[in-house]
Design a protein around this motif. Structure first.
Motif, PDB file in Angstrom:
ATOM      1  N   ASN A 150       0.799  -1.230   0.000  1.00 58.80           N
ATOM      2  CA  ASN A 150       0.000   0.000   0.000  1.00 58.80           C
ATOM      3  C   ASN A 150       0.833   1.284   0.000  1.00 58.80           C
ATOM      4  O   ASN A 150       0.282   2.377  -0.045  1.00 58.80           O
ATOM      5  N   SER A 151       2.135   1.162   0.092  1.00 58.46           N
ATOM      6  CA  SER A 151       2.959   2.376   0.152  1.00 58.46           C
ATOM      7  C   SER A 151       3.006   3.044  -1.219  1.00 58.46           C
ATOM      8  O   SER A 151       3.112   2.397  -2.262  1.00 58.46           O
ATOM      9  N   SER A 152       2.911   4.379  -1.200  1.00 58.45           N
ATOM     10  CA  SER A 152       3.004   5.138  -2.455  1.00 58.45           C
ATOM     11  C   SER A 152       4.422   5.119  -3.003  1.00 58.45           C
ATOM     12  O   SER A 152       4.636   5.173  -4.214  1.00 58.45           O
ATOM     13  N   ASP A 153       5.388   5.068  -2.138  1.00 58.34           N
ATOM     14  CA  ASP A 153       6.787   5.016  -2.565  1.00 58.34           C
ATOM     15  C   ASP A 153       7.370   3.699  -2.064  1.00 58.34           C
ATOM     16  O   ASP A 153       7.988   3.638  -0.998  1.00 58.34           O
ATOM     17  N   ARG A 154       7.145   2.657  -2.815  1.00 61.77           N
ATOM     18  CA  ARG A 154       7.560   1.339  -2.362  1.00 61.77           C
ATOM     19  C   ARG A 154       9.082   1.197  -2.302  1.00 61.77           C
ATOM     20  O   ARG A 154       9.611   0.457  -1.462  1.00 61.77           O
ATOM     21  N   ALA A 155       9.758   1.876  -3.155  1.00 62.33           N
ATOM     22  CA  ALA A 155      11.227   1.783  -3.138  1.00 62.33           C
ATOM     23  C   ALA A 155      11.786   2.352  -1.837  1.00 62.33           C
ATOM     24  O   ALA A 155      12.681   1.761  -1.215  1.00 62.33           O
ATOM     25  N   GLU A 156      11.247   3.494  -1.384  1.00 65.71           N
ATOM     26  CA  GLU A 156      11.712   4.094  -0.135  1.00 65.71           C
ATOM     27  C   GLU A 156      11.367   3.205   1.045  1.00 65.71           C
ATOM     28  O   GLU A 156      12.171   3.018   1.977  1.00 65.71           O
ATOM     29  N   ARG A 159      13.764   0.374   1.203  1.00 74.13           N
ATOM     30  CA  ARG A 159      15.070   0.750   1.756  1.00 74.13           C
ATOM     31  C   ARG A 159      15.020   0.853   3.275  1.00 74.13           C
ATOM     32  O   ARG A 159      15.955   0.438   3.964  1.00 74.13           O
ATOM     33  N   LYS A 160      13.904   1.382   3.785  1.00 68.19           N
ATOM     34  CA  LYS A 160      13.789   1.483   5.244  1.00 68.19           C
ATOM     35  C   LYS A 160      13.765   0.096   5.882  1.00 68.19           C
ATOM     36  O   LYS A 160      14.424  -0.151   6.897  1.00 68.19           O
ATOM     37  N   GLN A 161      13.015  -0.764   5.278  1.00 75.28           N
ATOM     38  CA  GLN A 161      12.942  -2.106   5.837  1.00 75.28           C
ATOM     39  C   GLN A 161      14.264  -2.848   5.691  1.00 75.28           C
ATOM     40  O   GLN A 161      14.632  -3.655   6.552  1.00 75.28           O
TER      41      GLN A 161
END
Length: 304
Positions: A150-156, A159-161
């Motif tokens: 559901n994240s709009s910025d899946r790439a970011e 990276r956090k995960q």
């Protein structure tokens, strides 16, 4: 004159009577008897049929077999089709598997039949706690998946995960310091009877109870840690340590302490060797002993 008239009348009457009798004989004919009248009225006689043989049928007369003999002949030998044979084999396999499962369950339950009620309650509580931990971990993984989807910025978000996962792996590998709630276990071995395998059992029990970071006398314990007897002490990854053995463990104290105190567990085994064991809960345990990251000789990341 009177005599002639009388004779004439008599002759005329006799002639009339004779004529009447002749007419009656011509119309009626000869008299018929009752037997002749019955034969004329009844139909002609039908010849009686030959009596049938009782207890036999046309099929039995044709084949020469009775009904019971033909039934036996139809049932034996049995005629088994390929589909019936496959079904029979499958049913046999299913029954055999159920029998093996029942036997294994009965063998596993026989080990607990002689345990006391208090011991069974402790074991059940520990199993409930482990089940709850697994459910919490499952819920966390499902939440992470939902965030990625559901994240709009899946790439970011990825990276956090990845950074968070790196910290977690660093804690497990011993390359990163860790802090959190846990316990401190101290083992006093004045008799020198505690051996390396007893300390290894304690580490394994703590890991099974959910320990996330362990340190023993300043040596970080990781997946590849080994223990060996060294004179009057114990060697941990080649580092000799002596008593008192102090374990600093990060994890859920409500799970770690009961795991050590189960009947026949670590504490009872060490006390049989005349060692003194002390377990203390704490809201903050610091595990700061580090291990250098070892570069693998052959293994490489498949993503490169």
């Amino acid at each position: 004159m009177s005599n002639e008239n009388a004779n004439e009348n008599a002759n005329e009457n006799a002639n009339e009577n004779a004529n009447e009798n002749a007419n009656e004989d011509e119309t009626t004919g000869p008299p018929q008897t009752s037997e002749h009248r019955l034969r004329r009225e009844l139909p002609e006689e039908v010849p009686a049929a030959a009596p049938e043989t009782s207890g036999t049928t046309d099929d039995e007369q044709a084949t020469g077999l009775t009904g019971r003999q033909r039934l036996v002949q139809g049932l034996w030998p049995p005629r088994v089709t390929r589909a019936q044979l496959i079904v029979a084999v499958l049913l046999f396999g299913l029954g055999f598997g159920l029998a093996v499962q029942v036997a294994s369950n009965s063998d596993g339950s026989s080990a607990l039949r002689g345990a006391r009620q208090e011991d069974l309650v402790r074991i059940l509580d520990e199993l409930d706690d482990r089940t709850q931990r697994l459910q919490d971990e499952k819920q966390g993984l499902e939440d992470q998946r939902a965030e990625l989807e559901n994240s709009s910025d899946r790439a970011e978000e990825a990276r956090k995960q990845t950074a968070e996962k790196e910290k977690q792996l660093g804690i497990l590998a011993g390359t990163v310091a860790a802090e959190g709630p846990g316990i401190t276990m101290t083992i006093q071995d004045t008799k020198g009877t505690v051996q390396a395998d007893m300390l290894l059992d304690a580490i394994q029990e703590l890991r099974a109870a959910g320990a996330e970071a362990i340190e023993v006398n300043g040596v970080r314990v990781v997946a590849g840690t080994y223990l060996a007897d060294a004179g009057k002490g114990v060697s941990v990854d080649g580092n000799k340590i002596t008593q008192p053995y102090r374990f600093k463990v990060i994890g859920k104290p409500q799970d770690l302490e009961p795991a050590l105190n189960i009947p026949g567990g670590v504490v009872q085994t060490l006390e049989k060797e005349q060692a003194t064991v002390t377990v203390e809960r704490s809201t903050k345990i610091i595990v700061d002993a580090l291990r250098a990251a070892k570069r693998p000789d052959y293994a490489r990341s498949s993503s490169q």
